[in-house]
Design a protein around this motif. Structure first.
Motif, mmCIF file in Angstrom:
data_model
loop_
_atom_site.group_PDB
_atom_site.id
_atom_site.type_symbol
_atom_site.label_atom_id
_atom_site.label_comp_id
_atom_site.label_asym_id
_atom_site.label_seq_id
_atom_site.Cartn_x
_atom_site.Cartn_y
_atom_site.Cartn_z
ATOM 1 N N GLU A 158 40.766 17.128 34.456
ATOM 2 C CA GLU A 158 41.218 18.268 33.598
ATOM 3 C C GLU A 158 41.271 19.429 34.076
ATOM 4 N N ASP A 159 40.000 19.956 34.513
ATOM 5 C CA ASP A 159 39.679 21.191 34.708
ATOM 6 C C ASP A 159 40.367 21.804 36.157
ATOM 7 N N LEU A 160 40.306 20.698 37.004
ATOM 8 C CA LEU A 160 41.096 20.733 38.266
ATOM 9 C C LEU A 160 42.712 21.152 38.127
ATOM 10 N N LYS A 161 43.049 20.273 37.202
ATOM 11 C CA LYS A 161 44.676 20.503 37.029
ATOM 12 C C LYS A 161 44.867 21.755 36.157
ATOM 13 N N ASN A 162 43.989 21.983 35.455
ATOM 14 C CA ASN A 162 44.205 23.534 34.596
ATOM 15 C C ASN A 162 44.060 24.701 35.630
ATOM 16 N N ARG A 163 42.972 24.544 36.598
ATOM 17 C CA ARG A 163 42.813 25.710 37.647
ATOM 18 C C ARG A 163 43.862 25.669 38.266
ATOM 19 N N ASP A 164 44.509 24.621 38.627
ATOM 20 C CA ASP A 164 45.554 24.659 39.888
ATOM 21 C C ASP A 164 46.866 25.375 39.097
ATOM 22 N N SER A 165 47.159 25.113 37.891
ATOM 23 C CA SER A 165 48.267 25.353 37.311
ATOM 24 C C SER A 165 48.044 27.151 36.997
ATOM 25 N N ALA A 166 46.772 27.439 36.677
ATOM 26 C CA ALA A 166 46.407 28.994 36.482
ATOM 27 C C ALA A 166 46.671 29.552 37.719
ATOM 28 N N LEU A 167 46.176 29.027 38.924
ATOM 29 C CA LEU A 167 46.413 29.680 40.277
ATOM 30 C C LEU A 167 47.847 29.797 40.669
ATOM 31 N N ASN A 168 48.683 29.021 40.156
ATOM 32 C CA ASN A 168 50.077 29.114 40.466
ATOM 33 C C ASN A 168 50.653 30.162 39.758
ATOM 34 N N GLU A 169 50.172 30.228 38.503
ATOM 35 C CA GLU A 169 50.590 31.217 37.498
ATOM 36 C C GLU A 169 50.325 32.523 37.970
ATOM 37 N N LEU A 170 49.065 32.534 38.522
ATOM 38 C CA LEU A 170 48.481 33.854 39.081
ATOM 39 C C LEU A 170 49.277 34.628 40.277
ATOM 40 N N ARG A 171 49.574 33.466 41.171
ATOM 41 C CA ARG A 171 50.010 33.813 42.415
ATOM 42 C C ARG A 171 51.488 34.313 42.078
ATOM 43 N N GLU A 172 52.041 33.931 41.265
ATOM 44 C CA GLU A 172 53.540 34.562 40.836
ATOM 45 C C GLU A 172 53.247 35.982 40.187
ATOM 46 N N TYR A 173 52.383 36.063 39.461
ATOM 47 C CA TYR A 173 52.058 37.356 38.550
ATOM 48 C C TYR A 173 51.647 38.451 39.633
ATOM 49 N N PHE A 174 50.874 37.983 40.676
ATOM 50 C CA PHE A 174 50.408 39.182 41.469
ATOM 51 C C PHE A 174 51.487 39.232 42.612
ATOM 52 N N SER A 175 52.436 38.417 42.894
ATOM 53 C CA SER A 175 53.504 38.754 43.804
ATOM 54 C C SER A 175 54.394 39.656 43.073
ATOM 55 N N GLY A 176 54.774 39.307 41.964
ATOM 56 C CA GLY A 176 55.537 40.295 41.060
ATOM 57 C C GLY A 176 55.071 41.677 40.778
ATOM 58 N N LEU A 177 53.569 41.877 40.947
ATOM 59 C CA LEU A 177 52.912 43.190 40.752
ATOM 60 C C LEU A 177 53.109 43.808 42.002
ATOM 61 N N SER A 178 52.758 43.160 43.164
ATOM 62 C CA SER A 178 53.158 43.503 44.414
ATOM 63 C C SER A 178 54.391 44.096 44.863
ATOM 64 N N ALA A 179 55.341 43.497 44.281
ATOM 65 C CA ALA A 179 56.727 43.997 44.557
ATOM 66 C C ALA A 179 57.081 45.083 43.687
ATOM 67 N N SER A 180 56.473 45.058 42.400
ATOM 68 C CA SER A 180 56.704 46.450 41.759
ATOM 69 C C SER A 180 56.117 47.592 42.166
ATOM 70 N N LYS A 181 54.860 47.363 42.927
ATOM 71 C CA LYS A 181 53.965 48.506 43.420
ATOM 72 C C LYS A 181 54.284 48.798 44.774
ATOM 73 N N GLY A 182 55.138 47.782 45.548
ATOM 74 C CA GLY A 182 55.466 48.019 46.802
ATOM 75 C C GLY A 182 54.441 48.065 47.698
ATOM 76 N N ARG A 183 53.165 47.361 47.445
ATOM 77 C CA ARG A 183 52.158 47.322 48.180
ATOM 78 C C ARG A 183 51.389 45.979 47.878
ATOM 79 N N GLU A 184 50.474 45.647 48.768
ATOM 80 C CA GLU A 184 49.684 44.589 48.471
ATOM 81 C C GLU A 184 48.572 44.629 47.412
ATOM 82 N N ILE A 185 48.262 43.624 46.680
ATOM 83 C CA ILE A 185 47.098 43.798 45.520
ATOM 84 C C ILE A 185 45.774 43.357 45.911
ATOM 85 N N THR A 186 44.948 44.254 45.701
ATOM 86 C CA THR A 186 43.775 44.001 46.345
ATOM 87 C C THR A 186 42.538 43.677 45.366
#
Ligand code: SF4
Length: 484
Positions: A9-37
């Motif tokens: 359960e924890d592994l599944k939860n972690r993987d879905s959180a990782l996917n959600e965060l990947r999307e969030y940070f790639s959106g943030l990177s696009a809006s800032k026009g740079r890598e997120i560090t």
């Protein structure tokens, strides 16, 4: 006691959180026009460093890159240590410094984890004085960091997630970003059952739990296959390692030593009550196990050792030291010593100096006693005045610095194999590395041995022979005579 494994359960939860965060940070990177560090700031022991490598691994799998500049990263994690007051003060100091950056950047994320979070008064202080810290979580569930981060972003206000579990969950699937390409930190167990009266670790890291031998060996075999030359087997007290099958540390050390590819197998920390002659005999008879033993003494007075709840006496301790010196004559011995423990008399302290002289430690971590809230020693009477502690500490340092210098001096004229760690911090054309006995060596590489186009850091992880030419208080100088 067997290790607790991460649940499906924890592994599944972690993987879905990782996917959600990947999307969030790639959106943030696009809006800032740079890598997120990101930046993970680690305090304390190598177990914390190992946890930080897991945090870096998870952040990189979210698409973030490590920040190395002098400003502030987008995501800053403080992985804390609670062993001494100054480690705690440093966190609160740094949280103060980062306040304006966090206030000026609504997308910035500040998180605190590590042993300090297991001390209630610290968490209360973060809640009250540092409301701009987005996330606080404990070392027990570091593998669920992505879940906590996702939840704190959704909440848009501070999230404190401290579990009452008195154990660390083991998770061999968590991504790890190892700091060095030649050395791997490999925890073999977590927690401590010793309850030394001055120490907060058993409360912060919970009960002792050992990973299974098969799992550790599998991880080591993969590391050897990946080309790691050195592994550090880690535990608060590696000598009390015990798998669910009853395997003990000597068996694990032998099994690790049998794996092809490692030049150096190191381990830390040992406890005088559990170290066995068998471990010293394995060190003496193996070509790839370090000849350095770290054996915390803490005090040279039996009376103080009792007050510290350290169940060995100086006779036992010296017996182990003499056996080590006999079996591993070119070896080195290091230790931890606390000065100014409550009730310490001048006579107790003199006994510490006597034992230090008799053991002739090659190096030592020396500390002035620091009362830790929540420990028995903090409530003891006879707390020693600061000026007395400082004066004693000065005498111990003088003695130990002299012994360390003698240990380095004894290396001069010899030639030994060094595992190159990279460029020395003192000069760009000087390489640095360690002997099997963990002596720090800074050395030159003659033009005849230089490899065309290689910079100092490109020699990292390579083996060479170095002739030692001179000694310094904390290191030895030399010249490379052969690159292997
Ligand atoms: S052995 Fe003692 S000093 Fe070491 S971690 Fe355990 S309680 Fe702390």
């Amino acid at each position: 006691m067997a290790i607790i494994k991460v649940g499906k359960e924890d592994l599944k939860n972690r993987d879905s959180a990782l996917n959600e965060l990947r999307e969030y940070f790639s959106g943030l990177s696009a809006s800032k026009g740079r890598e997120i560090t990101y930046s993970v700031r680690t305090y304390g022991c190598q177990l914390n460093e190992s946890d930080s490598e897991k945090l870096c691994g998870m952040l990189e799998s979210m698409g973030l890159t490590e920040y190395e500049g002098d400003k502030t990263a987008d995501v800053v994690i403080f992985n804390t240590c609670a062993v001494r007051e100054n480690a705690e003060d440093r966190l609160f100091g740094n949280l103060g410094i980062i306040k304006s950056d966090r206030k000026n950047d609504k997308d910035m994320i500040v998180a605190v984890c590590g042993c300090m979070t297991m001390v209630e008064k610290n968490v209360d202080k973060i809640r009250k004085s540092f409301p701009y810290v987005d996330l606080v979580f404990d070392p027990q569930h570091i593998h669920l960091f992505p879940v906590y981060l996702r939840d704190s972003l959704r909440r848009k206000k501070q999230l404190v997630n401290i579990s009452a579990d008195d154990y660390i969950v083991d998770d061999s699937l968590v991504p790890i970003a190892r700091k060095r390409k030649f050395r791997a930190l490999v925890p073999i167990m977590y927690g401590c059952n010793n309850f030394c009266t001055y120490c907060i670790v058993p409360y912060a890291r919970g009960r002792e739990r050992s990973r299974e031998v098969g799992e550790i060996i599998e991880e080591l075999e993969i590391l050897a296959y990946q080309g790691y030359k050195e592994v550090m087997l880690l535990g608060q007290n590696v000598n009390s390692y015990k798998s669910s099958e009853g395997d003990r540390f000597p068996a694990l050390l032998k099994a690790a030593s049998a794996i092809k590819g490692f030049s150096r197998i190191r381990f830390m920390s040992s406890h005088p009550k559990d170290i066995s002659d068998e471990i010293i005999e394995i060190m003496a008879s193996s070509s790839n196990i370090e000849t350095h033993l770290h054996l915390p003494l803490q005090s040279g007075s039996d009376r103080i050792l009792k007050l510290m709840n350290r169940p060995y006496d100086i006779t036992d301790y010296l017996k182990t030291v003499h056996y080590f010196r006999k079996m591993v004559p070119d070896g080195s011995l290091s230790t931890d010593i606390i000065v100014g423990f409550p009730g310490e008399t001048e006579d107790d302290f003199k006994r510490t100096l006597d034992v230090v002289s008799e053991c002739a430690f090659d190096s030592a971590f020396t500390f002035q006693y620091s009362p830790r809230p929540g420990t028995k020693a903090a409530l003891m009477e006879d707390q020693i005045p600061h000026d007395v502690v400082t004066e004693r500490f000065g005498r111990l340092l003088d003695l130990q610095n002299n012994l360390a210098y003698k240990s380095n001096l004894a290396k001069v004229g010899k030639t030994e194999e060094i595992l190159i760690e990279g460029m020395s911090s003192t000069a760009p054309d000087i390489l640095t590395g360690r002997t099997m006995s963990n002596h720090l060596i800074n050395f030159t590489i003659p033009d005849s041995l230089k490899i065309e186009g290689k910079s100092a850091d490109d020699y990292e992880g390579m083996l060479c022979d170095v002739k030692f030419t001179s000694a310094r208080p904390y290191s030895v100088d030399g010249e490379m005579v052969k690159l292997k």
